[in-house]
Design an enzyme around this catalytic site. Structure first.
Site, mmCIF file in Angstrom:
data_model
loop_
_atom_site.group_PDB
_atom_site.id
_atom_site.type_symbol
_atom_site.label_atom_id
_atom_site.label_comp_id
_atom_site.label_asym_id
_atom_site.label_seq_id
_atom_site.Cartn_x
_atom_site.Cartn_y
_atom_site.Cartn_z
ATOM 1 N N GLU A 45 19.376 58.297 67.728
ATOM 2 C CA GLU A 45 19.989 59.401 68.465
ATOM 3 C C GLU A 45 19.054 59.866 69.583
ATOM 4 O O GLU A 45 17.835 59.999 69.378
ATOM 5 C CB GLU A 45 20.249 60.533 67.461
ATOM 6 C CG GLU A 45 20.966 61.735 67.983
ATOM 7 C CD GLU A 45 21.252 62.743 66.864
ATOM 8 O OE1 GLU A 45 21.959 63.720 67.134
ATOM 9 O OE2 GLU A 45 20.758 62.551 65.726
ATOM 10 N N LYS A 114 28.975 62.911 70.045
ATOM 11 C CA LYS A 114 28.814 63.385 68.675
ATOM 12 C C LYS A 114 29.881 64.438 68.379
ATOM 13 O O LYS A 114 30.163 65.304 69.211
ATOM 14 C CB LYS A 114 27.416 63.982 68.508
ATOM 15 C CG LYS A 114 27.015 64.344 67.089
ATOM 16 C CD LYS A 114 25.536 64.779 67.075
ATOM 17 C CE LYS A 114 25.034 65.097 65.684
ATOM 18 N NZ LYS A 114 23.585 65.446 65.683
ATOM 19 N N CYS A 167 24.643 60.649 63.585
ATOM 20 C CA CYS A 167 23.917 61.472 62.606
ATOM 21 C C CYS A 167 24.804 62.363 61.744
ATOM 22 O O CYS A 167 25.428 61.896 60.798
ATOM 23 C CB CYS A 167 22.849 62.295 63.316
ATOM 24 S SG CYS A 167 21.533 62.848 62.189
ATOM 25 N N SER A 351 34.338 27.514 16.084
ATOM 26 C CA SER A 351 33.918 26.120 16.247
ATOM 27 C C SER A 351 32.418 25.947 16.315
ATOM 28 O O SER A 351 31.919 24.825 16.308
ATOM 29 C CB SER A 351 34.530 25.561 17.538
ATOM 30 O OG SER A 351 33.991 26.245 18.667
ATOM 31 N N GLY A 352 31.693 27.054 16.407
ATOM 32 C CA GLY A 352 30.251 26.950 16.631
ATOM 33 C C GLY A 352 29.915 26.821 18.101
ATOM 34 O O GLY A 352 28.763 26.606 18.462
ATOM 35 N N LEU A 354 30.332 28.492 22.254
ATOM 36 C CA LEU A 354 30.056 29.778 22.883
ATOM 37 C C LEU A 354 31.229 30.755 22.777
ATOM 38 O O LEU A 354 31.055 31.918 22.406
ATOM 39 C CB LEU A 354 29.700 29.561 24.359
ATOM 40 C CG LEU A 354 28.391 28.821 24.667
ATOM 41 C CD1 LEU A 354 28.304 28.499 26.150
ATOM 42 C CD2 LEU A 354 27.193 29.654 24.242
ATOM 43 N N ASP A 355 32.417 30.289 23.118
ATOM 44 C CA ASP A 355 33.544 31.204 23.236
ATOM 45 C C ASP A 355 33.984 31.793 21.902
ATOM 46 O O ASP A 355 34.200 32.998 21.769
ATOM 47 C CB ASP A 355 34.725 30.490 23.902
ATOM 48 C CG ASP A 355 34.422 30.116 25.342
ATOM 49 O OD1 ASP A 355 33.550 30.757 25.941
ATOM 50 O OD2 ASP A 355 35.058 29.182 25.864
ATOM 51 N N THR A 471 44.444 23.469 26.131
ATOM 52 C CA THR A 471 45.669 22.737 25.792
ATOM 53 C C THR A 471 46.851 23.688 25.782
ATOM 54 O O THR A 471 46.851 24.673 25.036
ATOM 55 C CB THR A 471 45.527 22.056 24.415
ATOM 56 O OG1 THR A 471 44.420 21.168 24.465
ATOM 57 C CG2 THR A 471 46.790 21.294 24.057
ATOM 58 N N TYR A 472 47.851 23.384 26.591
ATOM 59 C CA TYR A 472 49.029 24.244 26.663
ATOM 60 C C TYR A 472 49.678 24.347 25.282
ATOM 61 O O TYR A 472 49.965 23.348 24.625
ATOM 62 C CB TYR A 472 50.033 23.680 27.666
ATOM 63 C CG TYR A 472 51.165 24.634 27.965
ATOM 64 C CD1 TYR A 472 50.971 25.723 28.807
ATOM 65 C CD2 TYR A 472 52.415 24.460 27.395
ATOM 66 C CE1 TYR A 472 51.991 26.613 29.086
ATOM 67 C CE2 TYR A 472 53.450 25.346 27.659
ATOM 68 C CZ TYR A 472 53.229 26.426 28.506
ATOM 69 O OH TYR A 472 54.248 27.307 28.773
#
Length: 630
Positions: A45, A114, A167, A351-352, A354-355, A471-472
């Site tokens: 400014e 301004k 400002c 399943s052992g 992650l998900d 799998t669908y």
């Protein structure tokens, strides 16, 4: 290039009430920024005279010298393409205005006054200046130029549009930048003279950051330096460049020397986010004049860093906080669903991997919060034709340690009977071989849940849903999809979070984390995992990166390829391109699975459920998206 523009914010060494000296320092910085390929440079400014000159502002001599200093800057910048925004005292109709003057290639393009003048505590703007907030559709003559003057001005070139406030405008109840952004400005520049008192620096940063977030824009801020008067206060020369709530660059160090910072802003990202933000789209205002700029300087390189794991907070403390928040969302969402339907039992296929591990852990947390019987969590392990003892043992050990009910059902006899029924050879390892096992498992879980009065908890994560790697009507289907909002890269960190919270299961979880991701649907040798998911569909860290920037940012495939090359040092561009093509193909062709996916909690900014923030026809064509990469 790819929707980027490079900008600079500078706080020059100031000689108070000496426009000639200040102009020389300013032109040095302009030339430096131009040689560094910046398209726009911002100064503080009243940068030609100094904000704190006091009543000297009324002196004709000072104003005359300021005009000569501006003339010098115009002459010296005539051959430069960079746009400069400089603080200037404008005399108009015998009134003084605190202004931003915009120049390019030796020409004055426009002047913005301004709007809000502070007259409180250490600030006395009303003593010197008039507010410009009502000046619109005005032109003035200055140094042989007839230029637009007013608060109704935006500056535009192609997709870059910027507005200017000064400002106090930012600190007001309704900053002018609100209206500028609503009218299309994706960059806001603020010339400031903000003094330093305890605590103000942090507040100032937060103000800039949140304004850039609220307006979905880039916000560039430059404040005057220590060269201002120190009679009663000092000015530190704070420089900030922010983009959509993130500080890209900042220099708040007080220095007697000139300072300049640079950042590459992604205006395309800002525009993409705005397009999908319905609140932003409902605030359109169109009462601004647009001044056409000459061509903008092109960037020489993309000087930005990209987090290769955009779903994962980089800060350790924040990461733990996010993990806790996500698991709370999962737990309370599940409790809400169970109480609504009047059921206190769940069935989970474990399943052992992650998900299923994450789904079991978060279900366990939900039952403890709700004070439900942990034995009513039925964890079912269903070893099949490709299951190894490593994953089966991990699943069983975790279930036992958590105190839930564990059941083991060998699916091989059922799978073989189904093969016989459809006349499929047991040595034909095609997709039928794999999907039959997935559907048998889902059938068992569904039937068991009916028998005991429970619901089936889905375990598939966001990354698998994006790629259609399920799998669908097999693992694609459940009665509540607990992990559906969490990508694979984040799943790992949440499991680590659980491991660090519970010493009793830490070693089991570490073993699961160290196990390769595999569907375990094909035969193996010597009880070792051989079917590695990421060898087939590519690294999940890449796919999560693609997913984030494709869905959240709306980037083109070509831009995603470019920024992925910046983010990942461990992949060459050919490898990234290979997996990006696969991502595009699978993302488009697997939409039919997402259109019929079960309910599940949204935990982050991206969900692929057709009931939240992603709707797409199953028959959309991906060819033009692939062509963009070629």
């Amino acid at each position: 290039m790819f929707g980027f523009v490079k900008v600079a914010a500078a706080s020059p060494r100031l000689s108070l009430a000496n426009p000639t000296s200040n102009a020389k320092e300013i032109i040095k910085l302009i030339k430096e920024a131009n040689s560094n390929h910046s398209a726009i440079i911002l100064f503080p400014e009243l940068s030609l005279v100094g904000y704190s000159v006091g009543d000297l502002i009324f002196q004709t001599q000072l104003l005359n010298q300021q005009a000569k200093a501006l003339e010098y800057i115009l002459k010296e910048s005539k051959e430069l393409n960079i746009i400069s925004i400089i603080g200037y005292v404008l005399k108009h109709k015998d009134r003084l205005y605190n202004c931003a003057i915009v120049i390019q290639s030796g020409e004055i393009l426009g002047i913005v006054p301004k709007s809000y003048l502070p007259s409180k505590q250490e600030f006395y703007d009303f003593r010197y200046f008039n507010s410009g907030k009502d000046i619109k559709n005005c032109y003035i003559d200055i140094l042989s130029f007839k230029v637009p003057f007013g608060v109704d001005i935006l500056f535009k070139k192609d997709e870059v549009t910027f507005g200017i406030e000064i400002c106090e405008d930012l600190w007001s109840v309704t900053p002018p930048s609100n209206y500028m952004a609503s009218s299309g400005a994706n960059l806001i520049f603020n010339l400031s003279a903000s003094n330093e008192i305890v605590g103000k620096s942090k507040y100032r940063e937060e103000l800039v950051r949140t304004q850039s977030s609220r307006l979905i824009c880039g916000y560039i801020y430059a404040s005057s330096s220590i060269g201002e008067s120190s009679s009663d206060t000092i000015f530190g020369g704070d420089l900030i460049i922010s983009e959509y709530g993130k500080i890209l660059k900042r220099d708040r160090k007080i220095s007697f020397d000139s300072k300049i910072i640079y950042a590459t802003l992604d205006y395309q990202r800002v525009s993409n986010i705005r397009r999908i933000d319905t609140s932003f789209n409902q605030t359109y205002i169109n009462d601004f004049r647009e001044i056409e700029l000459k061509k903008l300087n092109s960037i020489d390189k993309i000087d930005r860093t990209y987090n290769p794991y955009p779903f994962v907070p980089s800060d350790d403390n924040l990461r733990e906080e996010v993990c806790e928040e996500i698991t709370d969302i999962q737990a309370y969402a599940l409790i809400r669903r169970l109480k609504t339907i009047g059921i206190k039992k769940v069935v989970i296929g474990v399943s052992g991997g992650l998900d299923s591990t994450l789904a079991l852990l978060s279900t366990h947390k939900a039952f403890k919060i709700a004070n439900f019987d942990l034995k009513d969590i039925i964890a079912v392990t269903m070893p099949g034709l490709g299951t190894t003892s490593r994953t089966k043992n991990s699943a069983i050990n975790l279930a036992k340690e958590l105190g839930v009910t564990i059941k083991e059902i060998n699916i091989n006899p059922i799978v073989i009977e189904e093969f016989k029924a459809i006349e499929h050879s047991i040595v034909d390892f095609s997709v039928t071989y794999e999907n039959t096992q997935a559907r048998v498992r889902t059938s068992i879980l569904m039937n068991m849940s009916n028998k005991i009065g429970a619901i089936v908890i889905g375990t598939g994560d966001l990354s698998e849903i994006a790629l259609g790697w399920n799998t669908y009507n097999g693992d694609h289907m459940s009665m509540y999809s607990l992990n559906s909002g969490i990508p694979k890269t984040l799943v790992r960190y949440i499991i680590e979070y659980y491991a660090n919270k519970n010493i009793n299961i830490k070693n089991i979880l570490k073993e699961i984390l160290n196990t390769p991701v595999s569907p375990e649907l094909l035969p193996h040798k010597d009880d070792k995992i051989e079917q590695i998911t990421e060898d087939i569909i590519g690294p999940y860290e890449l796919h999560d990166f693609f997913l984030y920037h494709f869905v959240r940012e709306g980037f083109t495939p070509k831009k995603i390829l470019k920024i992925a090359d910046i983010a990942f040092e461990n992949y060459d561009i050919a490898t990234i391109k290979k997996w990006l093509k696969l991502f595009i193909k699978r993302f488009f062709t697997q939409q039919f699975k997402r259109n019929s996916m079960p309910d599940g909690p949204m935990v982050g900014t991206i969900s692929l459920s057709p009931r939240t923030n992603w709707r797409m026809p199953s028959d959309a064509n991906f060819e033009d998206f692939l062509k963009d990469l070629d």
